[in-house]
Write a protein that holds these residues in place. Sequence first.
Motif, mmCIF file in Angstrom:
data_model
loop_
_atom_site.group_PDB
_atom_site.id
_atom_site.type_symbol
_atom_site.label_atom_id
_atom_site.label_comp_id
_atom_site.label_asym_id
_atom_site.label_seq_id
_atom_site.Cartn_x
_atom_site.Cartn_y
_atom_site.Cartn_z
ATOM 1 N N MET A 52 18.969 -22.709 7.559
ATOM 2 C CA MET A 52 20.330 -22.928 7.091
ATOM 3 C C MET A 52 20.907 -24.180 7.742
ATOM 4 N N PRO A 53 21.814 -24.880 7.050
ATOM 5 C CA PRO A 53 22.340 -26.156 7.582
ATOM 6 C C PRO A 53 22.897 -26.053 9.001
ATOM 7 N N GLU A 54 23.586 -24.967 9.300
ATOM 8 C CA GLU A 54 24.171 -24.812 10.642
ATOM 9 C C GLU A 54 23.080 -24.756 11.712
ATOM 10 N N LEU A 55 21.997 -24.039 11.395
ATOM 11 C CA LEU A 55 20.900 -23.908 12.357
ATOM 12 C C LEU A 55 20.099 -25.202 12.459
ATOM 13 N N GLU A 56 19.914 -25.852 11.310
ATOM 14 C CA GLU A 56 19.198 -27.134 11.323
ATOM 15 C C GLU A 56 19.934 -28.153 12.181
ATOM 16 N N ALA A 57 21.252 -28.251 11.988
ATOM 17 C CA ALA A 57 22.049 -29.220 12.744
ATOM 18 C C ALA A 57 21.912 -28.983 14.245
ATOM 19 N N ALA A 58 21.949 -27.727 14.644
ATOM 20 C CA ALA A 58 21.825 -27.399 16.069
ATOM 21 C C ALA A 58 20.421 -27.704 16.581
ATOM 22 N N ALA A 59 19.406 -27.266 15.841
ATOM 23 C CA ALA A 59 18.021 -27.418 16.288
ATOM 24 C C ALA A 59 17.644 -28.877 16.475
ATOM 25 N N PHE A 60 18.137 -29.754 15.592
ATOM 26 C CA PHE A 60 17.744 -31.164 15.660
ATOM 27 C C PHE A 60 18.682 -32.004 16.516
ATOM 28 N N SER A 61 19.635 -31.359 17.166
ATOM 29 C CA SER A 61 20.515 -32.093 18.093
ATOM 30 C C SER A 61 20.130 -31.841 19.545
ATOM 31 N N LEU A 62 19.194 -30.925 19.761
ATOM 32 C CA LEU A 62 18.810 -30.537 21.121
ATOM 33 C C LEU A 62 17.518 -31.212 21.559
ATOM 34 N N SER A 63 17.289 -31.234 22.851
ATOM 35 C CA SER A 63 16.027 -31.720 23.407
ATOM 36 C C SER A 63 15.118 -30.523 23.675
ATOM 37 N N ALA A 64 13.840 -30.788 23.872
ATOM 38 C CA ALA A 64 12.893 -29.716 24.170
ATOM 39 C C ALA A 64 13.340 -28.962 25.425
ATOM 40 N N GLY A 65 13.367 -27.624 25.330
ATOM 41 C CA GLY A 65 13.783 -26.792 26.452
ATOM 42 C C GLY A 65 15.246 -26.429 26.433
ATOM 43 N N ASP A 66 16.046 -27.137 25.603
ATOM 44 C CA ASP A 66 17.480 -26.863 25.537
ATOM 45 C C ASP A 66 17.775 -25.582 24.769
ATOM 46 N N ASP B 249 24.525 -23.663 21.892
ATOM 47 C CA ASP B 249 25.686 -22.794 22.037
ATOM 48 C C ASP B 249 25.615 -21.747 20.932
ATOM 49 N N LEU B 250 26.606 -20.886 20.876
ATOM 50 C CA LEU B 250 26.636 -19.861 19.828
ATOM 51 C C LEU B 250 26.854 -20.534 18.470
ATOM 52 N N ILE B 251 26.004 -20.226 17.503
ATOM 53 C CA ILE B 251 26.106 -20.793 16.156
ATOM 54 C C ILE B 251 26.536 -19.675 15.210
ATOM 55 N N THR B 252 27.583 -19.914 14.439
ATOM 56 C CA THR B 252 28.105 -18.884 13.536
ATOM 57 C C THR B 252 27.719 -19.207 12.105
ATOM 58 N N THR B 253 27.160 -18.193 11.405
ATOM 59 C CA THR B 253 26.867 -18.308 9.974
ATOM 60 C C THR B 253 27.351 -17.026 9.302
ATOM 61 N N PRO B 254 27.305 -16.956 7.975
ATOM 62 C CA PRO B 254 27.706 -15.720 7.292
ATOM 63 C C PRO B 254 26.891 -14.502 7.709
ATOM 64 N N TYR B 255 25.741 -14.731 8.372
ATOM 65 C CA TYR B 255 24.890 -13.613 8.768
ATOM 66 C C TYR B 255 25.160 -13.131 10.182
ATOM 67 N N GLY B 256 25.904 -13.903 10.936
ATOM 68 C CA GLY B 256 26.204 -13.457 12.289
ATOM 69 C C GLY B 256 26.182 -14.596 13.281
ATOM 70 N N TYR B 257 25.786 -14.285 14.538
ATOM 71 C CA TYR B 257 25.761 -15.257 15.624
ATOM 72 C C TYR B 257 24.316 -15.558 16.010
ATOM 73 N N HIS B 258 24.027 -16.832 16.154
ATOM 74 C CA HIS B 258 22.656 -17.268 16.416
ATOM 75 C C HIS B 258 22.589 -18.044 17.723
ATOM 76 N N ILE B 259 21.433 -17.914 18.383
ATOM 77 C CA ILE B 259 21.127 -18.703 19.579
ATOM 78 C C ILE B 259 19.735 -19.296 19.371
#
Length: 373
Positions: free
Chosen positions: A277-291, A294-304
């Motif tokens: 999902m776009p919210e998860l993609e944006a988070a995943a590709f903004s982090l470095s390896a090992g990072d 933060d809490l990511i909110t989507t219509p399905y709930g809260y993701h880490i």
Amino acid sequence: MKNLCHIVLLVGMCVLINNSLFSQDTSSANNPSQSSKAIDLFPDEVIAKGDGIEIKRSQLDEAFVLVKANLMAGSQYIPDERRKVLEARLLDRLIATQLLLKKATEEDKKKAEESAKKFIDEVKSRTISEDVFMLHLKANGLSYEKFKTRVLEQAICDEIVQREVKSGITISDQEIKKFYDENQDEFKVPEIRKISHILISTRDMSDPSPQLRFKRELSDEQKKEKKKLAESVLARAKKGDDFVKLVKEYSDDVSSRERDGEYTITRAKDNPRTAMMPELEAAAFSLSAGDISDLITTPYGYHIIKVLDIKPAGIRPLSEVKDEIKKYLEQKEVQKQLPDYFNKLKKNAKVQILDPELREIQEKMLKSSDDTK
């Protein structure tokens, strides 16, 4: 060439009928009694023959119905004026198939049985269940035995072409290198990230049916509790608690929990099939390896999300794709040689087209092919 991994089938001249295995066979399956009456009224004439082979009108009619249905399923239609041309091509394929099957050795058949079984298993694996697979065949007028026979015939044809055509083809290292250098875009790979994922769902996960999970939202009060839990899990992850243990204990992502929450993903623009999902993609590709996100909110709930590994975009090295290129170039050369190979088979078998109109069309197609060489 759009995809090296999708190699062209060896027997292009024989494959069209088998490509329509899942098209509806309306020639007899829908009304067997009507079909038998038609045969009684109109004798099943032989329209082509040669040494040890014979093609009847009913075989060509059946092949035409299958192909027509297959084309219509893709919103393609056959104009009336093109019917005879298609019939002439289909007849050529039927003849080629029979001639190849005549040449089959026991070794060819043994190898073909293994290939056919593998293909059928793959087709079955793409359906929900064995029952659904069988129903699909039945709905399209095919018995399981008829389906197996057609797949086996195609596999036998492939083996013969491998033995008689492909075995004489040699692709040099220079040709492989030249293709690689001239088609760099084919070997580009996008950035790939391996992540581990925790979902604290705000949907009702209690329903045992996978189709109904996520359908119903929790109450506002329940959602508040879920957010508190998600924040607590995030704090533990950031503090250094074992992420895999947190996945196992808390994640509502049932499909990934057993593999430690792991996903291998790309950006949607690079490959939608391996995107999130776009919210998860944006988070995943903004982090470095090992990072850890933060809490990511989507219509399905809260993701880490925790990023485990990053493979940067690049071009696959020649050493990695050499075999793929060689196979592709071999098959391309096979396709080039097939028309002459089949014409030689037909000449040796003294094949005659008995239908005057189909014979005339085939002669024109053969002349046109010779003129373009």
